[in-house]
Design a protein around this motif. Structure first.
Motif, PDB file in Angstrom:
ATOM      1  N   VAL A  13       0.785  -1.612   0.203  1.00  5.98           N
ATOM      2  CA  VAL A  13       0.151   0.198   0.019  1.00  5.98           C
ATOM      3  C   VAL A  13       0.480   1.323   0.285  1.00  5.98           C
ATOM      4  CG1 VAL A  13      -2.097   0.881   1.422  1.00  5.98           C
ATOM      5  CG2 VAL A  13      -1.922  -1.616   1.018  1.00  5.98           C
ATOM      6  N   HIS A  14       0.857   2.215  -1.188  1.00  7.94           N
ATOM      7  CA  HIS A  14       1.564   3.442  -1.139  1.00  7.94           C
ATOM      8  C   HIS A  14       0.511   4.383  -0.255  1.00  7.94           C
ATOM      9  CE1 HIS A  14       4.101   1.668  -4.442  1.00  7.94           C
ATOM     10  NE2 HIS A  14       3.171   1.052  -4.331  1.00  7.94           N
ATOM     11  N   LEU A  15       1.137   5.009   0.614  1.00  6.35           N
ATOM     12  CA  LEU A  15       0.238   6.109   1.604  1.00  6.35           C
ATOM     13  C   LEU A  15       0.612   7.313   1.271  1.00  6.35           C
ATOM     14  CD1 LEU A  15       2.271   3.889   4.384  1.00  6.35           C
ATOM     15  CD2 LEU A  15       0.306   3.538   3.581  1.00  6.35           C
ATOM     16  N   PRO A  16       0.530   8.435   1.423  1.00  3.14           N
ATOM     17  CA  PRO A  16       0.289   9.627   1.326  1.00  3.14           C
ATOM     18  C   PRO A  16       0.705  10.176   1.980  1.00  3.14           C
ATOM     19  CG  PRO A  16      -2.052   8.852   2.217  1.00  3.14           C
ATOM     20  CD  PRO A  16      -1.147   8.410   2.480  1.00  3.14           C
ATOM     21  N   SER A  27      12.068   1.457   0.286  1.00  3.31           N
ATOM     22  CA  SER A  27      10.900   1.692   1.600  1.00  3.31           C
ATOM     23  C   SER A  27      12.362   1.115   2.573  1.00  3.31           C
ATOM     24  CB  SER A  27       9.505   0.819   0.798  1.00  3.31           C
ATOM     25  OG  SER A  27       9.110   0.849   1.704  1.00  3.31           O
ATOM     26  N   CYS A  28      11.397  -0.514   3.119  1.00  5.25           N
ATOM     27  CA  CYS A  28      12.302  -0.790   3.656  1.00  5.25           C
ATOM     28  C   CYS A  28      13.579  -0.509   4.329  1.00  5.25           C
ATOM     29  CB  CYS A  28      12.207  -2.035   4.616  1.00  5.25           C
ATOM     30  SG  CYS A  28      12.404  -3.671   3.738  1.00  5.25           S
ATOM     31  N   GLU A  29      14.413  -1.072   3.107  1.00  4.16           N
ATOM     32  CA  GLU A  29      15.840  -1.293   3.036  1.00  4.16           C
ATOM     33  C   GLU A  29      16.202  -2.216   4.083  1.00  4.16           C
ATOM     34  OE1 GLU A  29      17.961   2.923   2.786  1.00  4.16           O
ATOM     35  OE2 GLU A  29      16.810   3.178   1.505  1.00  4.16           O
ATOM     36  N   ILE A  46       5.974   3.038   2.096  1.00  9.27           N
ATOM     37  CA  ILE A  46       4.854   2.098   1.554  1.00  9.27           C
ATOM     38  C   ILE A  46       5.146   0.742   2.059  1.00  9.27           C
ATOM     39  CG2 ILE A  46       5.344  -0.150  -0.360  1.00  9.27           C
ATOM     40  CD1 ILE A  46       6.693   1.364  -2.234  1.00  9.27           C
ATOM     41  N   ARG A  47       4.151   0.272   2.361  1.00  5.09           N
ATOM     42  CA  ARG A  47       3.798  -1.049   3.740  1.00  5.09           C
ATOM     43  C   ARG A  47       2.991  -1.925   3.173  1.00  5.09           C
ATOM     44  NH1 ARG A  47       7.400   1.210   5.598  1.00  5.09           N
ATOM     45  NH2 ARG A  47       7.668   1.858   7.823  1.00  5.09           N
ATOM     46  N   GLN A  48       3.171  -3.123   3.545  1.00  5.47           N
ATOM     47  CA  GLN A  48       2.506  -4.008   2.897  1.00  5.47           C
ATOM     48  C   GLN A  48       1.562  -4.311   3.794  1.00  5.47           C
ATOM     49  OE1 GLN A  48       6.377  -4.794   3.152  1.00  5.47           O
ATOM     50  NE2 GLN A  48       6.083  -3.855   0.847  1.00  5.47           N
ATOM     51  N   TYR A  49       0.542  -5.259   3.135  1.00  5.74           N
ATOM     52  CA  TYR A  49      -0.738  -5.641   4.183  1.00  5.74           C
ATOM     53  C   TYR A  49      -1.100  -7.169   3.215  1.00  5.74           C
ATOM     54  CZ  TYR A  49      -0.401  -1.967   6.242  1.00  5.74           C
ATOM     55  OH  TYR A  49       0.179  -0.503   7.130  1.00  5.74           O
ATOM     56  N   THR A  69      10.230  -3.492  -2.998  1.00  6.32           N
ATOM     57  CA  THR A  69      10.619  -1.919  -3.088  1.00  6.32           C
ATOM     58  C   THR A  69      11.435  -2.015  -4.745  1.00  6.32           C
ATOM     59  OG1 THR A  69       9.178  -0.928  -1.844  1.00  6.32           O
ATOM     60  CG2 THR A  69       9.859   0.110  -3.113  1.00  6.32           C
ATOM     61  N   CYS A  70      13.052  -2.431  -3.960  1.00  9.95           N
ATOM     62  CA  CYS A  70      13.841  -1.966  -5.226  1.00  9.95           C
ATOM     63  C   CYS A  70      14.310  -2.590  -5.752  1.00  9.95           C
ATOM     64  CB  CYS A  70      14.923  -1.509  -4.009  1.00  9.95           C
ATOM     65  SG  CYS A  70      16.434  -3.035  -2.559  1.00  9.95           S
TER      66      CYS A  70
END
Lengths: 325, 568
Positions: free
Chosen positions: B294-297, B516-518, B301-304, B524-525
Motif C-alpha cells: 500500500v502506497h501511503l500518502p 522502502s524498508c531497506e 510503502i507498507r505491506q498488508y 520495492t528495490c
C-alpha cells in the motif's frame, strides 16, 4: 534400465509381402505423413481374430480387414466389400498389407515398416502374466491418449482412490530425456503417492514409475511391483489411430502377480481406462497441439513437453496440430 | 446476413434457473462453447469452456463456490477474474505467472443470462424490458440457421398484428418476447419471455413448448432440404510466450493500481479494517497468503496481507494495527486515510503460499498475524479441507474479524490472555507430533514465530512443514564484500566497496532508485540481474526466485562474482 539389455524375443515376423504405400483411388481423408505411414500400427488383439473369419477396423482413415490363416498367422488387407463376421479363405487374398505380431497384438503398416517392433524385453520373462486387456475406443487423437498415459498429475482427480487420492497431489521432480540412440522419450524417477497402485497393493505407498515412448503412438510404463521389490510391472498402451480425432487404445499388462486372476487384472486396467475415457473425450482440440503456446505447461508436464517436441522433430502431422512454420 | 465470430451483440445464453447452487452450465454462442457458473456471491461467470492447461472442458469441472476446479488436474480458477490460484501438482508453489482463462461479458437480467463475443458494446435492455416481471419459457434448440428461425418466429404472428422487431435477433409477438440465440451457423436456441409470471406456470410452459416444438419440426425439415452453412471456426487465443516456456520465474514489477477506501472500521481494539475496492470492474487474482503493497500518502510503502476468501475480487480487505509507536506507516493509514480516499496498491504477491494437499493444516495467528491466516482458513473452508485455526490475542477485545471467523465451518480456537510463559506449552499441545502431509502456518510477532518453529522442530516437524512469512529481515547482513556493478541501461560502471550497499552507491552516483524498508523485506528495490552471481541476503524473494539469479534486492544483497550487470 538394466533389464532392457535382455535379448528381445518378438513373436513372429512375416515378411515377403509387397509393401503398398497407396492403392490408387483409395479414400484419403487426411494426409498421412511419411513417418506415420512407415510405422507399424496396432490393429487388433491376435486372440480376438478367429481363423477364416473377417474382422474389420479403421486405420489412418482407411478401412481394413483382418483374418487369420489356418496356421493362425494374420492376414491384413484393405477392405473392399467384406463385412465383419464374413467367412473367408485367406488364400484368396493377394493384395496384402505387411503384418507382424507382437505383445499379443497384430500390427500392420501402409508404408515400409522397420524389421521389428520396438522392444519390451520383460514380455519374454517366463513367470510373468502377459495379457491383452481389451481395446477401448476413444473420441480423441492417439497422441492426446499417449500424453494422458504419461501424466501423473491427474491420478487423484480421475483415478480417485486407486492411482491417487486428494490431498496427495504433488508431482515430484523427475527426469526426462530423449534417447537419440533408441529414438524414444524416457521419463525416470517419476514418483507418486498412491492409495492402491495395483490390484495386489493393500495400502498406500509412494510408487515409482518409468515411462518410455518408443513409438509415436505407443507408451510403456514400468512401475514398482508390490509383490517383488526387485522387479517392475509393465503396462503398455498401443494406440491405433483410426482418424485424426479418434483412436482405439489397446492395453497390455505384463505382471509379476502370483495371486490375482487374469480376469481381475484385466478388470482393474479397464476400470482405469474407463475413468480416462470421459476426460479425454472432453479435451479440445482433439488433435494434440504442438505449438508450445497453445496450452500452459507446468514442471509436472516435462514428459509431455518432451513428447510434443519429439513428435514435432520427427515431422509427425497425423493426429496433431503442427507448429505453424 | 452470415454470422460473424466477432459479432458484438448481446444474446441470451441461458435461463437464470440453469445456474443453481454450485452448478456449471455448458453454454454456446457463435460457435464457441462456454462454461457458465454462478459463484456463491451471486456473480455469474461466462468463460471459454477450456482449461488452459490441457484443454479439458471446464463445464465438467466442479463449482466450489468461489473457484472453479478442473476435473483433470484440479487447477483452481477464481470467480470473476478466471485467474488460476492453485496448481495441485505443485502444491508448495504459488502460480506466479498470470494464468488467466478467457472471459466473456455477462449480464443477468429478465430471467436470462446474457453474453457477447466481445466487450465492444455495452449491455442495453431491449425496449420495454424495464416494465416486465419477466418469466423465462423453456428454451427450444433448433438445428437451423438463426436468421431462418427469426423469420419463422415472425411468421407466427397473425396478419393484423405483425411482430415487433427488437434489436439482437429479438421480436415481440403479443404477450411473448422471443430471442434467437445464435449457437452456430446452423444451430439456434429460441428463448422466450413472458412479461409476467403466469398463474398456472406448468400449463403456460407446456402450451408455449408445444407451439415451439411444431415450429422446430417445420424449421428442421426445411433446413434438411437445403445445404447447411459451414460451422463457425472459432480459434483459441495463444497463451503468452512467458507461459509457454516452462521454468522461467517472472516476478511482478512495481505496477500499481488505484483503489478506493470503501469502508474503514474498528474491527477490534487496536485493529482497523480497510476495504479497498477497485474503481471499476474487479481486482486481480490473489492466492491465500498473498499481500499487497500500500502506497501511503506520506510516500511510504507498507505491506498488508489480504484477508479475502476465494473468488472475492470486488475489494480487498486488510487489517491494520493501530500502533502508537509506529512511525509514519500504519499510523498514517489509521489517522489520515478516510472512506472515499484513493490509494495506490501493488498487484498481490505471495510469499506465503498455502498448500492444499495436507491431511491436516494448523494455522497459528498472533495478534495482527490473523490477516493472511483468515484468508487461508476461508479457502480451506470453501474446499471442505480440514484445518484448525488458533488465534492468540492478549484480550478478548483485541480479536479482529470476529464475524468473519464466526462464519467459518472449521475448528476455530481463540486463545485470549494466555500468559507468555504458557504460550509454548499451548502451541506444543496444539501441534502434537508430526506425521505425513501435516503443515503448520504461523504469522505473528517474531517471538511467536520463533516459539512455533522451535516447538514444531522439537516435535519432529520437518522444515518444509513449517510455513511462515517475514515482514522484517532479522538476518545479520554481511556487507564485507567489494565488487563492481555495471548498469546496463544507464551505461555506467560503479564500484561497491565493503560497508556500502548497491543502493547507496547508485544514489551517490546521482541515480534515483526506489526503496522502502531497506532491509530486504518489502521488495520495492527489486532489480533485474543480467549477468553475475548474486549473494542474496533478503527475505523477500523465495528460494526458486533466488536460484533463478535473474533479480535481486539492491538494499541488502551483494555479489558473489566480481561483477554484476543490472537492468537499470
Amino acid at each position: 534400465m538394466e533389464s532392457r539389455k535382455a535379448k528381445f524375443i518378438g513373436e513372429t515376423v512375416l515378411s515377403g509381402y509387397a509393401v503398398v504405400r497407396q492403392i490408387p483411388g483409395a479414400k484419403m481423408t487426411s494426409p498421412i505423413d511419411p513417418i506415420t505411414a512407415d510405422l507399424w500400427q496396432v490393429i487388433a488383439a491376435t486372440d480376438e481374430v478367429a481363423i477364416g473369419v473377417v474382422e474389420t477396423t479403421l486405420l489412418l482413415d482407411q478401412p481394413i480387414a483382418i483374418t487369420r490363416d489356418k496356421d493362425g498367422l494374420p492376414v491384413v488387407w484393405r477392405r473392399t466389400s467384406e463385412a465383419r463376421g464374413d467367412e473367408i479363405d485367406p488364400e484368396t487374398i493377394f493384395d496384402r498389407l505387411p503384418v507382424i505380431t507382437g505383445y499379443g497384438y497384430i500390427w500392420t503398416s501402409f508404408g515400409n515398416p522397420p524389421k521389428e517392433l520396438f522392444p519390451i524385453p520383460e514380455y519374454a520373462e517366463a513367470d510373468r502374466k502377459n495379457m491383452s486387456c481389451g481395446s477401448i475406443g476413444l473420441y480423441v487423437s492417439a497422441p492426446r491418449a499417449v500424453e494422458n498415459f504419461l501424466d501423473m498429475g491427474h491420478f487423484p482427480y480421475v483415478h480417485t482412490d486407486i492411482l491417487g487420492a486428494e490431498p496427495h497431489t504433488e508431482v515430484k521432480e523427475y527426469d526426462v530425456e530423449v534417447s537419440e540412440e533408441r529414438d524414444e522419450v524416457l521419463a525416470t524417477r517419476c514418483r507418486f503417492f498412491q492409495p492402491r497402485a495395483a490390484l495386489s497393493a493393500t495400502e498406500g505407498q509412494e510408487v515409482e514409475y518409468v515411462y518410455r515412448v518408443p513409438h509415436p503412438f505407443c507408451s510403456v510404463l514400468y512401475k514398482s511391483c508390490p509383490e517383488d521389490d526387485s522387479r517392475r510391472d509393465v503396462i503398455a498402451i498401443f494406440l491405433q489411430p483410426m482418424t485424426e480425432e479418434r483412436c482405439r487404445a489397446h492395453l497390455l499388462q505384463s505382471m509379476v502377480d502370483s495371486t490375482s486372476t487374469i480376469t481381475d487384472l484385466r478388470r482393474f486396467q479397464q476400470t482405469i481406462f474407463g475413468q480416462d475415457k470421459p476426460i479425454l473425450e472432453n479435451q479440445y482440440p482433439k488433435r494434440l497441439p504442438l505449438d508450445p503456446r497453445s496450452e500452459t505447461p507446468i514442471r509436472a508436464d516435462k514428459s509431455a513437453i518432451a513428447y510434443r517436441r519429439w513428435l514435432s522433430q520427427k515431422g509427425i502431422t497425423y493426429g496433431v496440430i503442427p507448429m505453424a512454420s | 446476413m452470415p454470422l460473424s465470430l466477432s459479432d458484438s451483440t448481446w444474446y441470451p445464453i441461458a435461463s437464470a434457473e440453469d445456474l443453481p447452487l454450485r452448478h456449471v452450465y455448458q453454454g454456446q454462442l457463435l460457435g464457441r462453447e462456454l462454461a457458465v457458473w454462478r459463484a456463491d456471491d451471486g456473480n455469474v461467470n461466462v468463460w471459454e469452456n477450456r482449461c488452459l492447461h490441457r484443454g479439458v472442458r471446464l463445464s465438467i469441472g466442479i463449482n466450489e463456490g468461489g473457484e472453479l476446479k478442473c476435473q483433470y488436474h484440479g487447477w483452481r480458477y477464481a470467480n470473476r477474474s478466471a485467474g488460476c490460484t492453485y496448481i495441485p501438482a505443485h502444491p508448495a508453489d504459488a502460480p506466479s505467472r498470470r494464468i488467466e482463462n478467457k472471459t466473456y461479458p455477462v449480464r443477468e437480467a429478465y430471467g436470462l443470462i446474457w453474453s457477447a463475443a466481445n466487450s465492444d458494446l455495452p449491455f442495453a435492455p431491449f425496449p420495454g424490458a424495464e416494465s416486465g416481471d419477466w418469466f423465462a419459457l423453456r428454451p427450444m434448440p433448433v438445428n437451423a440457421e438463426p436468421a431462418d428461425v427469426l423469420t419463422a418466429l415472425a411468421g407466427l404472428a397473425p396478419d393484423d398484428q405483425p411482430a415487433d422487431v427488437l434489436p439482437g435477433m429479438g421480436l415481440r409477438l403479443g404477450e411473448v418476447t422471443y430471442f434467437v440465440q445464435p449457437v452456430d451457423a446452423n444451430r439456434s436456441v429460441i428463448r422466450g419471455l413472458l412479461a409476467k409470471r403466469p398463474e398456472n406456470e406448468a400449463a403456460a410452459l407446456r402450451a408455449h413448448n408445444e407451439t415451439l416444438t411444431r415450429l422446430r419440426d417445420r424449421l428442421e425439415r426445411a433446413a434438411a432440404r437445403k445445404p447447411a452453412p459451414a460451422a463457425l471456426q472459432p480459434t483459441f487465443d495463444k497463451v503468452s510466450v512467458e507461459l509457454s516456456t516452462m521454468p522461467d520465474i517472472v516476478i511482478p514489477r512495481g505496477n500499481t493500481m488505484p483503489v478506493v477506501v470503501k469502508r474503514k472500521w474498528q474491527t477490534a481494539d487496536g485493529v482497523v479494517g480497510f476495504e479497498l475496492a477497485a474503481r471499476d470492474g474487479h481486482l486481480p487474482t490473489f492466492q491465500p497468503g498473498a499481500h499487497i503493497d500500500v502506497h501511503l500518502p506520506n510516500g511510504l510503502i507498507r505491506q498488508y496481507s489480504i484477508t479475502n476468501g476465494p473468488g472475492e475480487l470486488m475489494s480487498y480487505v486488510i487489517g491494520v494495527k493501530q500502533e502508537s509507536a509506529s512511525k509514519g506507516g500504519s499510523k498514517v493509514l489509521v489517522d489520515t486515510v478516510r472512506e472515499g480516499d484513493v490509494l495506490a496498491i501493488s498487484e498481490p504477491r505471495n510469499n506465503f503460499p498455502l498448500r492444499r494437499d495436507a491431511t491436516r493444516t494448523v494455522l497459528i495467528a498472533g495478534g495482527i498475524g490473523i490477516t493472511p491466516l483468515l484468508s487461508m482458513a476461508r479457502f480451506l473452508d470453501k474446499s471442505a479441507l480440514p484445518y484448525e485455526l488458533h488465534y492468540f490475542t492478549r484480550a478478548g477485545e483485541q480479536v479482529a474479524f470476529r464475524d468473519e471467523l464466526g462464519a467459518l465451518h472449521g475448528k476455530v480456537f481463540i486463545h485470549t490472555g494466555v500468559p507468555r510463559s504458557e504460550i509454548a506449552t499451548s502451541i506444543a499441545t496444539t501441534l502434537g507430533d508430526w506425521s505425513r502431509a501435516q503443515h503448520v502456518y504461523v504469522c505473528g510477532p517474531s517471538a511467536m514465530l520463533e516459539t512455533v518453529r522451535v516447538t514444531a522442530a522439537a516435535q519432529g516437524w520437518p522444515d518444509e512443514a513449517i510455513h511462515f512469512e517475514y515482514f522484517k529481515n532479522d538476518k545479520v547482513i554481511d556487507d564485507s564484500t567489494a565488487f563492481d556493478i555495471e548498469l546496463a541501461r544507464s551505461a555506467m560502471t560503479l564500484h561497491v566497496p565493503s560497508g556500502k550497499t548497491i543502493l547507496e552507491v547508485m544514489r551517490d552516483a546521482g541515480l534515483t532508485v526506489p526503496s522502502s524498508c531497506e532491509q530486504g523485506a518489502c521488495g520495492t528495490c527489486l532489480t533485474g540481474v543480467m549477468e553475475g552471481e548474486v549473494d542474496h541476503q533478503d527475505v523477500y524473494l523465495n528460494d526458486s526466485e533466488k536460484q533463478s539469479n535473474t533479480c535481486m534486492m539492491t538494499c541488502v544483497s551483494r555479489a558473489k562474482s566480481a561483477r554484476l550487470v543490472l537492468d537499470i
